[in-house]
Design a protein around this motif. Sequence first.
Motif, short mmCIF file in Angstrom:
data_model
loop_
_atom_site.label_atom_id
_atom_site.label_comp_id
_atom_site.label_asym_id
_atom_site.label_seq_id
_atom_site.Cartn_x
_atom_site.Cartn_y
_atom_site.Cartn_z
N LEU A 212 0.83 -1.19 0.00
CA LEU A 212 0.00 0.00 0.00
C LEU A 212 0.87 1.25 0.00
CD1 LEU A 212 -2.58 -1.06 2.73
CD2 LEU A 212 -2.92 -1.05 0.27
N THR A 213 0.38 2.32 -0.60
CA THR A 213 1.10 3.58 -0.57
C THR A 213 0.71 4.36 0.68
OG1 THR A 213 -0.63 4.77 -1.77
CG2 THR A 213 1.09 3.70 -3.09
N TYR A 214 1.48 5.39 0.97
CA TYR A 214 1.17 6.26 2.10
C TYR A 214 -0.20 6.89 1.94
CZ TYR A 214 1.08 10.24 5.20
OH TYR A 214 0.69 11.15 6.14
N ASN A 215 -0.49 7.37 0.74
CA ASN A 215 -1.77 8.04 0.50
C ASN A 215 -2.95 7.10 0.71
OD1 ASN A 215 -0.59 10.50 -0.06
ND2 ASN A 215 -0.42 10.07 -2.25
N THR A 216 -2.81 5.86 0.31
CA THR A 216 -3.87 4.88 0.52
C THR A 216 -4.10 4.66 2.01
OG1 THR A 216 -3.24 3.76 -1.53
CG2 THR A 216 -4.60 2.52 0.01
N CYS A 217 -3.02 4.47 2.74
CA CYS A 217 -3.15 4.25 4.19
C CYS A 217 -3.72 5.48 4.87
CB CYS A 217 -1.79 3.90 4.79
SG CYS A 217 -1.15 2.30 4.27
N SER A 218 -3.29 6.65 4.44
CA SER A 218 -3.77 7.89 5.04
C SER A 218 -5.27 8.06 4.86
CB SER A 218 -3.03 9.08 4.43
OG SER A 218 -3.48 10.29 4.97
N SER A 219 -5.76 7.79 3.66
CA SER A 219 -7.20 7.93 3.42
C SER A 219 -7.98 6.85 4.16
CB SER A 219 -7.50 7.88 1.92
OG SER A 219 -7.17 6.62 1.39
N GLN A 220 -7.42 5.65 4.27
CA GLN A 220 -8.09 4.59 5.02
C GLN A 220 -8.08 4.87 6.52
OE1 GLN A 220 -6.52 0.75 3.98
NE2 GLN A 220 -7.08 0.95 1.83
N LEU A 221 -7.06 5.56 7.00
CA LEU A 221 -7.00 5.92 8.40
C LEU A 221 -8.15 6.85 8.78
CD1 LEU A 221 -5.61 5.87 11.16
CD2 LEU A 221 -4.14 7.72 10.36
N THR A 222 -8.46 7.78 7.89
CA THR A 222 -9.57 8.69 8.13
C THR A 222 -10.87 7.90 8.24
OG1 THR A 222 -8.41 10.38 6.86
CG2 THR A 222 -10.74 10.73 7.26
N GLN A 223 -11.06 6.94 7.35
CA GLN A 223 -12.26 6.10 7.38
C GLN A 223 -12.29 5.24 8.63
OE1 GLN A 223 -14.79 6.39 5.34
NE2 GLN A 223 -15.92 4.83 6.44
N LEU A 224 -11.13 4.70 9.02
CA LEU A 224 -11.04 3.86 10.21
C LEU A 224 -11.42 4.65 11.47
CD1 LEU A 224 -10.17 1.10 11.42
CD2 LEU A 224 -7.86 2.05 11.60
N LYS A 225 -10.99 5.89 11.53
CA LYS A 225 -11.33 6.74 12.68
C LYS A 225 -12.84 6.94 12.78
CE LYS A 225 -8.31 10.32 13.43
NZ LYS A 225 -7.53 11.50 12.98
N LYS A 226 -13.48 7.12 11.62
CA LYS A 226 -14.93 7.31 11.61
C LYS A 226 -15.65 6.05 12.07
CE LYS A 226 -14.98 10.79 7.98
NZ LYS A 226 -15.32 11.08 6.58
N GLU A 227 -15.15 4.89 11.67
CA GLU A 227 -15.78 3.63 12.04
C GLU A 227 -15.64 3.33 13.53
OE1 GLU A 227 -14.09 0.56 9.62
OE2 GLU A 227 -14.80 1.45 7.76
N LEU A 228 -14.49 3.65 14.10
CA LEU A 228 -14.21 3.26 15.48
C LEU A 228 -14.66 4.28 16.52
CD1 LEU A 228 -10.66 1.69 15.01
CD2 LEU A 228 -12.85 0.53 15.22
N THR A 229 -15.02 5.48 16.10
CA THR A 229 -15.46 6.47 17.09
C THR A 229 -16.93 6.69 17.05
OG1 THR A 229 -14.95 8.26 15.56
CG2 THR A 229 -13.29 7.72 17.21
#
Length: 67
Positions: free
Chosen positions: A50-67
């Motif tokens: 995975l690229t940094y940009n892919t992980c970065s965008s998925q991190l934003t989504q992960l934060k929304k799912e977990l909070t």
Amino acid sequence: MLVNKAYKFRIYPNKEQEVLIAKTIGSCRFVFNYFLAKWNDTYKETGKGLTYNTCSSQLTQLKKELT
């Protein structure tokens, strides 16, 4: 001539700070392991990680799912 210096500091956090430090480190460990597993799965399937940009965008989504 290059001289490297190092400083050591000892901190004495109170209980509230200890809890916050433990939560922060735990969150970092979770995120690292989560994306390491995703990277390994993607690499096994496609031969590319995975690229940094892919992980970065998925991190934003992960934060929304977990909070």
